[in-house]
Design a protein around this motif. Structure first.
Motif, PDB file in Angstrom:
ATOM      1  N   ALA A  59       0.833  -1.207   0.000  1.00  0.00           N
ATOM      2  CA  ALA A  59       0.000   0.000   0.000  1.00  0.00           C
ATOM      3  C   ALA A  59       0.865   1.255   0.000  1.00  0.00           C
ATOM      4  O   ALA A  59       0.579   2.218  -0.728  1.00  0.00           O
ATOM      5  CB  ALA A  59      -0.940  -0.003   1.205  1.00  0.00           C
ATOM      6  N   GLU A  60       1.944   1.252   0.784  1.00  0.00           N
ATOM      7  CA  GLU A  60       2.855   2.399   0.816  1.00  0.00           C
ATOM      8  C   GLU A  60       3.512   2.605  -0.545  1.00  0.00           C
ATOM      9  O   GLU A  60       3.632   3.743  -1.021  1.00  0.00           O
ATOM     10  CB  GLU A  60       3.927   2.199   1.891  1.00  0.00           C
ATOM     11  CG  GLU A  60       3.409   2.290   3.304  1.00  0.00           C
ATOM     12  CD  GLU A  60       4.448   1.877   4.349  1.00  0.00           C
ATOM     13  OE1 GLU A  60       5.593   1.542   3.969  1.00  0.00           O
ATOM     14  OE2 GLU A  60       4.109   1.885   5.540  1.00  0.00           O
ATOM     15  N   GLN A  61       3.934   1.535  -1.163  1.00  0.00           N
ATOM     16  CA  GLN A  61       4.582   1.635  -2.473  1.00  0.00           C
ATOM     17  C   GLN A  61       3.602   2.099  -3.548  1.00  0.00           C
ATOM     18  O   GLN A  61       3.975   2.842  -4.461  1.00  0.00           O
ATOM     19  CB  GLN A  61       5.220   0.298  -2.876  1.00  0.00           C
ATOM     20  CG  GLN A  61       6.417  -0.088  -2.021  1.00  0.00           C
ATOM     21  CD  GLN A  61       7.548   0.913  -2.136  1.00  0.00           C
ATOM     22  OE1 GLN A  61       7.900   1.336  -3.220  1.00  0.00           O
ATOM     23  NE2 GLN A  61       8.120   1.291  -1.009  1.00  0.00           N
ATOM     24  N   GLN A  62       2.345   1.665  -3.448  1.00  0.00           N
ATOM     25  CA  GLN A  62       1.335   2.129  -4.402  1.00  0.00           C
ATOM     26  C   GLN A  62       1.105   3.631  -4.263  1.00  0.00           C
ATOM     27  O   GLN A  62       0.957   4.336  -5.263  1.00  0.00           O
ATOM     28  CB  GLN A  62       0.025   1.359  -4.218  1.00  0.00           C
ATOM     29  CG  GLN A  62       0.103  -0.058  -4.740  1.00  0.00           C
ATOM     30  CD  GLN A  62      -1.158  -0.858  -4.458  1.00  0.00           C
ATOM     31  OE1 GLN A  62      -1.906  -0.588  -3.520  1.00  0.00           O
ATOM     32  NE2 GLN A  62      -1.392  -1.875  -5.281  1.00  0.00           N
ATOM     33  N   LYS A  95       3.327   5.763  -3.140  1.00  0.00           N
ATOM     34  CA  LYS A  95       4.539   6.378  -3.663  1.00  0.00           C
ATOM     35  C   LYS A  95       4.497   6.422  -5.186  1.00  0.00           C
ATOM     36  O   LYS A  95       4.860   7.433  -5.803  1.00  0.00           O
ATOM     37  CB  LYS A  95       5.772   5.615  -3.183  1.00  0.00           C
ATOM     38  CG  LYS A  95       7.082   6.227  -3.613  1.00  0.00           C
ATOM     39  CD  LYS A  95       8.264   5.465  -3.056  1.00  0.00           C
ATOM     40  CE  LYS A  95       9.575   6.097  -3.497  1.00  0.00           C
ATOM     41  NZ  LYS A  95      10.740   5.382  -2.952  1.00  0.00           N
ATOM     42  N   LEU A  96       4.046   5.329  -5.801  1.00  0.00           N
ATOM     43  CA  LEU A  96       3.927   5.266  -7.255  1.00  0.00           C
ATOM     44  C   LEU A  96       2.952   6.321  -7.775  1.00  0.00           C
ATOM     45  O   LEU A  96       3.243   7.024  -8.743  1.00  0.00           O
ATOM     46  CB  LEU A  96       3.481   3.874  -7.697  1.00  0.00           C
ATOM     47  CG  LEU A  96       3.249   3.655  -9.185  1.00  0.00           C
ATOM     48  CD1 LEU A  96       4.526   3.902  -9.975  1.00  0.00           C
ATOM     49  CD2 LEU A  96       2.716   2.261  -9.444  1.00  0.00           C
ATOM     50  N   ALA A 132       2.177  11.428 -10.595  1.00  0.00           N
ATOM     51  CA  ALA A 132       1.642  12.791 -10.602  1.00  0.00           C
ATOM     52  C   ALA A 132       2.762  13.807 -10.833  1.00  0.00           C
ATOM     53  O   ALA A 132       2.590  14.770 -11.588  1.00  0.00           O
ATOM     54  CB  ALA A 132       0.917  13.084  -9.285  1.00  0.00           C
ATOM     55  N   GLN A 133       3.920  13.585 -10.204  1.00  0.00           N
ATOM     56  CA  GLN A 133       5.067  14.473 -10.408  1.00  0.00           C
ATOM     57  C   GLN A 133       5.525  14.446 -11.862  1.00  0.00           C
ATOM     58  O   GLN A 133       5.851  15.483 -12.446  1.00  0.00           O
ATOM     59  CB  GLN A 133       6.241  14.058  -9.515  1.00  0.00           C
ATOM     60  CG  GLN A 133       6.068  14.402  -8.065  1.00  0.00           C
ATOM     61  CD  GLN A 133       7.249  13.904  -7.232  1.00  0.00           C
ATOM     62  OE1 GLN A 133       8.116  13.189  -7.716  1.00  0.00           O
ATOM     63  NE2 GLN A 133       7.267  14.301  -5.960  1.00  0.00           N
ATOM     64  N   LYS A 134       5.536  13.252 -12.448  1.00  0.00           N
ATOM     65  CA  LYS A 134       5.953  13.115 -13.846  1.00  0.00           C
ATOM     66  C   LYS A 134       4.991  13.857 -14.762  1.00  0.00           C
ATOM     67  O   LYS A 134       5.413  14.592 -15.663  1.00  0.00           O
ATOM     68  CB  LYS A 134       6.022  11.641 -14.239  1.00  0.00           C
ATOM     69  CG  LYS A 134       6.439  11.424 -15.675  1.00  0.00           C
ATOM     70  CD  LYS A 134       6.400   9.961 -16.063  1.00  0.00           C
ATOM     71  CE  LYS A 134       6.725   9.808 -17.534  1.00  0.00           C
ATOM     72  NZ  LYS A 134       6.413   8.478 -18.026  1.00  0.00           N
ATOM     73  N   THR A 135       3.708  13.686 -14.542  1.00  0.00           N
ATOM     74  CA  THR A 135       2.704  14.369 -15.359  1.00  0.00           C
ATOM     75  C   THR A 135       2.856  15.883 -15.239  1.00  0.00           C
ATOM     76  O   THR A 135       2.803  16.601 -16.241  1.00  0.00           O
ATOM     77  CB  THR A 135       1.285  13.937 -14.935  1.00  0.00           C
ATOM     78  OG1 THR A 135       1.169  12.524 -15.126  1.00  0.00           O
ATOM     79  CG2 THR A 135       0.216  14.652 -15.746  1.00  0.00           C
TER      80      THR A 135
END
Length: 84
Positions: A21-24, A26-27, A32-35
């Motif tokens: 859940a934490e990794q999801q 983070k993903l 969102a940062q990439k977009t």
């Protein structure tokens, strides 16, 4: 003893689910940062060519960039037309 082993496995499962859940999350944040970075890059490119909103709309609708020559969609077809 078997019950203790099952409890340890259940605890490990819970920890693993929590990590997933934490990794999801983070993903999602990274996507969102990439977009946002891609959008900023697009805005900067548009501003760099100093297009008007009408020119930008024309380009996005399939027109060409202002000040640039049109590029044939299929250059090999143009070559064949000259050979005939």
């Amino acid at each position: 003893m078997a019950k203790n082993k099952i409890e340890r496995i259940d605890q490990e499962i819970a920890k693993t689910r929590e990590k997933i859940a934490e990794q999801q999350e983070k993903l999602k944040a990274l996507e969102a940062q990439k977009t946002e970075a891609e959008n900023l890059e697009i805005v900067q490119m548009v501003r760099a060519v100093r297009m008007t909103p009408a020119q930008l709309n024309a380009m996005l609708s399939g027109g060409m960039m202002p000040g640039r020559d049109a590029v044939p969609a299929h250059p090999e077809q143009e070559d064949m037309a000259h050979e005939e």
